[in-house]
Design a protein around this motif. Structure first.
Motif, PDB file in Angstrom:
ATOM      1  N   ALA A 165       0.827  -1.204   0.000  1.00  0.00           N
ATOM      2  CA  ALA A 165       0.000   0.000   0.000  1.00  0.00           C
ATOM      3  C   ALA A 165       0.864   1.258   0.000  1.00  0.00           C
ATOM      4  O   ALA A 165       0.603   2.210  -0.756  1.00  0.00           O
ATOM      5  CB  ALA A 165      -0.927  -0.007   1.216  1.00  0.00           C
ATOM      6  N   GLU A 166       1.906   1.276   0.823  1.00  0.00           N
ATOM      7  CA  GLU A 166       2.761   2.460   0.892  1.00  0.00           C
ATOM      8  C   GLU A 166       3.553   2.656  -0.390  1.00  0.00           C
ATOM      9  O   GLU A 166       3.643   3.779  -0.918  1.00  0.00           O
ATOM     10  CB  GLU A 166       3.706   2.348   2.089  1.00  0.00           C
ATOM     11  N   ALA A 167       4.155   1.590  -0.892  1.00  0.00           N
ATOM     12  CA  ALA A 167       4.953   1.708  -2.115  1.00  0.00           C
ATOM     13  C   ALA A 167       4.098   2.186  -3.283  1.00  0.00           C
ATOM     14  O   ALA A 167       4.505   3.063  -4.058  1.00  0.00           O
ATOM     15  CB  ALA A 167       5.616   0.371  -2.440  1.00  0.00           C
ATOM     16  N   LYS A 168       2.889   1.634  -3.407  1.00  0.00           N
ATOM     17  CA  LYS A 168       1.999   2.053  -4.497  1.00  0.00           C
ATOM     18  C   LYS A 168       1.539   3.501  -4.320  1.00  0.00           C
ATOM     19  O   LYS A 168       1.432   4.257  -5.295  1.00  0.00           O
ATOM     20  CB  LYS A 168       0.798   1.113  -4.580  1.00  0.00           C
ATOM     21  N   ALA A 169       1.292   3.896  -3.074  1.00  0.00           N
ATOM     22  CA  ALA A 169       0.906   5.290  -2.832  1.00  0.00           C
ATOM     23  C   ALA A 169       2.039   6.223  -3.232  1.00  0.00           C
ATOM     24  O   ALA A 169       1.810   7.276  -3.853  1.00  0.00           O
ATOM     25  CB  ALA A 169       0.548   5.480  -1.363  1.00  0.00           C
ATOM     26  N   ASN A 212      -1.865  11.400  -2.129  1.00  0.00           N
ATOM     27  CA  ASN A 212      -0.738  10.905  -1.358  1.00  0.00           C
ATOM     28  C   ASN A 212      -0.889  11.211   0.120  1.00  0.00           C
ATOM     29  O   ASN A 212      -0.557  10.372   0.973  1.00  0.00           O
ATOM     30  CB  ASN A 212       0.576  11.496  -1.883  1.00  0.00           C
ATOM     31  N   ASN A 213      -1.379  12.372   0.467  1.00  0.00           N
ATOM     32  CA  ASN A 213      -1.536  12.726   1.878  1.00  0.00           C
ATOM     33  C   ASN A 213      -2.498  11.779   2.585  1.00  0.00           C
ATOM     34  O   ASN A 213      -2.228  11.310   3.694  1.00  0.00           O
ATOM     35  CB  ASN A 213      -2.020  14.173   2.021  1.00  0.00           C
ATOM     36  N   GLN A 214      -3.636  11.501   1.938  1.00  0.00           N
ATOM     37  CA  GLN A 214      -4.605  10.581   2.533  1.00  0.00           C
ATOM     38  C   GLN A 214      -4.025   9.178   2.643  1.00  0.00           C
ATOM     39  O   GLN A 214      -4.186   8.499   3.667  1.00  0.00           O
ATOM     40  CB  GLN A 214      -5.880  10.548   1.682  1.00  0.00           C
ATOM     41  N   ALA A 215      -3.355   8.739   1.597  1.00  0.00           N
ATOM     42  CA  ALA A 215      -2.804   7.382   1.596  1.00  0.00           C
ATOM     43  C   ALA A 215      -1.726   7.220   2.651  1.00  0.00           C
ATOM     44  O   ALA A 215      -1.704   6.235   3.398  1.00  0.00           O
ATOM     45  CB  ALA A 215      -2.256   7.046   0.207  1.00  0.00           C
ATOM     46  N   MET A 216      -0.807   8.185   2.756  1.00  0.00           N
ATOM     47  CA  MET A 216       0.278   8.068   3.724  1.00  0.00           C
ATOM     48  C   MET A 216      -0.240   8.215   5.155  1.00  0.00           C
ATOM     49  O   MET A 216       0.280   7.573   6.078  1.00  0.00           O
ATOM     50  CB  MET A 216       1.359   9.097   3.432  1.00  0.00           C
ATOM     51  N   ALA A 217      -1.269   9.015   5.368  1.00  0.00           N
ATOM     52  CA  ALA A 217      -1.869   9.108   6.697  1.00  0.00           C
ATOM     53  C   ALA A 217      -2.483   7.771   7.092  1.00  0.00           C
ATOM     54  O   ALA A 217      -2.347   7.323   8.242  1.00  0.00           O
ATOM     55  CB  ALA A 217      -2.920  10.216   6.722  1.00  0.00           C
ATOM     56  N   LEU A 234       4.145   5.727  -5.462  1.00  0.00           N
ATOM     57  CA  LEU A 234       4.246   5.700  -6.927  1.00  0.00           C
ATOM     58  C   LEU A 234       3.039   6.348  -7.599  1.00  0.00           C
ATOM     59  O   LEU A 234       2.944   6.378  -8.830  1.00  0.00           O
ATOM     60  CB  LEU A 234       4.400   4.255  -7.410  1.00  0.00           C
ATOM     61  N   GLY A 235       2.105   6.851  -6.784  1.00  0.00           N
ATOM     62  CA  GLY A 235       0.941   7.547  -7.330  1.00  0.00           C
ATOM     63  C   GLY A 235      -0.222   6.650  -7.695  1.00  0.00           C
ATOM     64  O   GLY A 235      -1.217   7.118  -8.267  1.00  0.00           O
ATOM     65  N   ASP A 236      -0.124   5.372  -7.359  1.00  0.00           N
ATOM     66  CA  ASP A 236      -1.203   4.422  -7.666  1.00  0.00           C
ATOM     67  C   ASP A 236      -2.096   4.294  -6.426  1.00  0.00           C
ATOM     68  O   ASP A 236      -2.001   3.339  -5.662  1.00  0.00           O
ATOM     69  CB  ASP A 236      -0.603   3.073  -8.048  1.00  0.00           C
TER      70      ASP A 236
END
Length: 548
Positions: free
Chosen positions: A423-427, A456-461, A429-431
């Motif tokens: 999940a983090e790696a794909k986030a 990206n902000n939502q995904a990384m949070a 990478l913009g996916d």
């Protein structure tokens, strides 16, 4: 001169000649299995020179060590003053221990390839196992120092002095070792031995770290020419991480791994399919003392050690059962803060009113054995200083751990981490669609609602939250904050807290109290810790990390 014509090249009788070790398949097998002792140095979140389980979590914001004296309380001394870290006293020192293991592995790889009569296939498997463990050791050295010395073969040991390699080169070498391991290890191996899945999982973890440093460090915190990773390579490393994670996910889709239906049982069930690589124990000879170190006092008639306890910052992070955020500002939630929380909360935290080993825990001020005490009121209180105890990884069936110790496995790598890495790696990478898929796959298995991650902000949070909760007490949080270069923002000039629970006329009050005597201290210098000074003095080519 009288010995002329006699052989004086005798085999010492107090040791086994190297040739004999590698010529005998049984001794070769014993040697290879012995290199896995390296993982025991870090079992249950230990760090070698700190010596206590979960010490690494106590360096961050999820756990508070209860003691304020040197030894049991060394972690508190380190987190309260960045100046405790120096080249004379590194604080987190794995250098000599790590390089000793690396040399033994290099000897092993050389021995099996030049002195053994093993089949070529067996040689490749043994070398793959060796390079897997070597990568693990180098990964720890890289996490601590960034730029370290690379010993790739025995030829290098003929020279006394060796220079550091760049951090980028070090990470590339680790990934190279892991690719070899993944290419030559079996899908299944003996318990506690490396497999393809373990090699790809560690590769995914390493790639994530390298990508994070490339993205977030940007030479802001250290001007050493050998530290840091080019920002231009961040996507490359994140892709390596995602590709390796996908290999493990493919194995899971084939039935090899799976998320466990029961979160609490993962850590005491030796047959859980969530475990990708674990360290096993068996009584009476191979045991550990995790339960003695973390169980509530009455588990052993008041005689547990209670090294560390969860902070309020971690407890507050667990969501409600419907996936909404918990808040003390919500009157209904504040009145019954431990009701209707997510399943992972009950599997991770022991709280006031929890049922545990046939009794109801009282962590309020009214219980003199298991109840709250103020941090610093005594040197080693051996009870909670936050109002909570650890539940995760304790064995609820073990009632004789003082006499017989403990045998639940330490899971070094598990499938939930792979999904979070993906999940983090794909986030990064913009996916975000794929990142959302894997976050939600984990959340739904844990009984929580799905999320929608649009940027990206939502995904990384979401990734940070899930890693903090899902991987609590598994030794990741401190290193996550460092690789994201957020440690100086979250671990500096702050006191972490607990809840002092007291009865009143209508029920209970929950007072937020500091669990730290002084503000914590994390200097940006700590992103690259110094090499032990004695190592620099011994090695004429070795320079100290700049800034130390």
């Amino acid at each position: 001169m009288a010995l002329q014509g006699c052989s004086v090249d005798l085999i010492p009788q107090d040791r086994i000649a190297e040739e004999k070790v590698w010529a005998d398949p049984n001794s070769a097998e014993l040697y290879v299995s012995g290199i896995y002792a390296e993982f025991k140095k870090f079992q249950f979140g230990q760090f070698p020179n700190l010596g206590y389980d979960n010490a690494m979590d106590a360096l961050a914001d999820g756990m508070k060590f209860t003691s304020n004296t040197a030894g049991n309380g060394t972690v508190n001394i380190l987190v309260s003053n960045s100046n405790q870290f120096s080249s004379a006293s590194v604080g987190l020192n794995y250098w000599a221990s790590g390089y000793e293991r690396i040399r033994r592995i290099n000897e092993m790889i050389n021995g099996i390839n030049t002195k053994s009569s093993l089949s070529d296939a067996q040689k490749q498997v043994y070398e793959a196992e060796g390079r897997f463990v070597r990568a693990y050791a180098y990964f720890w050295l890289a996490k601590i120092h960034g730029s370290v010395i690379l010993f790739k073969s025995m030829d290098q040991y003929t020279e006394k002095d060796h220079e550091r390699s760049s951090e980028e080169t070090v990470y590339d070498f680790i990934l190279e070792d892991l690719q070899f391991a993944a290419d030559h290890l079996p899908l299944n191996n003996l318990a506690g031995r490396a497999t393809q899945g373990a090699a790809y999982t560690l590769m995914a973890r390493v790639g994530l770290y390298a990508g994070s440093i490339a993205k977030y460090d940007l030479k802001q915190f250290n001007q050493d020419p050998l530290t840091g990773i080019s920002q231009a390579r961040s996507a490359e490393y994140f892709k390596k991480s995602a590709d390796a994670a996908q290999k493990v996910i493919d194995m899971a889709n084939g039935g090899l791994y799976a998320l466990d239906d029961n979160f609490a049982s993962i850590f005491t069930n030796k047959n859980t399919k969530e475990a990708i690589f674990r360290v096993d124990f068996a009584a009476p000879d191979v045991t550990h003392q995790y339960d003695l170190g973390y169980a509530p006092p009455r588990d052993a008639q008041g005689n547990t050690l209670v090294y560390g306890v969860p902070t309020a910052e971690l407890v507050n992070e667990f969501e409600m059962a419907d996936g909404s955020k918990f808040s003390w500002q919500n009157a209904a939630q504040a009145a019954a803060p431990y009701t209707n929380r997510e399943p992972r909360f009950y599997a991770t935290i022991l709280y006031n009113g929890a049922t545990w080993k046939g009794r109801t825990l009282n962590t309020s001020t009214t219980d003199a054995i298991e109840g709250f005490t103020t941090f610093g009121a005594s040197g080693d209180p051996k009870r909670t200083v936050t109002g909570y105890y650890v539940r995760k990884m304790l064995d609820p069936t073990n009632t004789t751990f003082v006499q017989n110790k403990s045998t639940q496995s330490w899971i070094e790598m598990r499938y939930a981490e792979v999904l979070l890495i993906m999940a983090e790696a794909k986030a990064q990478l913009g996916d975000f669609a794929t990142a959302t898929t894997y976050i939600n796959q984990l959340r739904q298995k844990r009984g929580l609602n799905a999320l929608r991650l649009a940027n990206n902000n939502q995904a990384m949070a979401a990734v940070e939250h899930e890693r903090k909760v899902e991987l609590a007490f598994e030794g990741h949080r401190f290193w996550d904050l460092r690789r994201w270069r957020k440690a100086h923002l979250l671990l500096d000039n702050v006191k972490f807290t607990g809840h002092k629970i007291s009865p009143n006329a209508t029920g209970l009050t929950y007072e937020v109290v500091s669990a730290d005597a002084t503000n914590r201290s994390f200097s940006t210098k700590l992103y690259y810790l110094p090499i032990p000074e004695n190592e620099v003095q011994l090695n004429g080519a070795l320079t100290q990390i700049k800034g130390w």
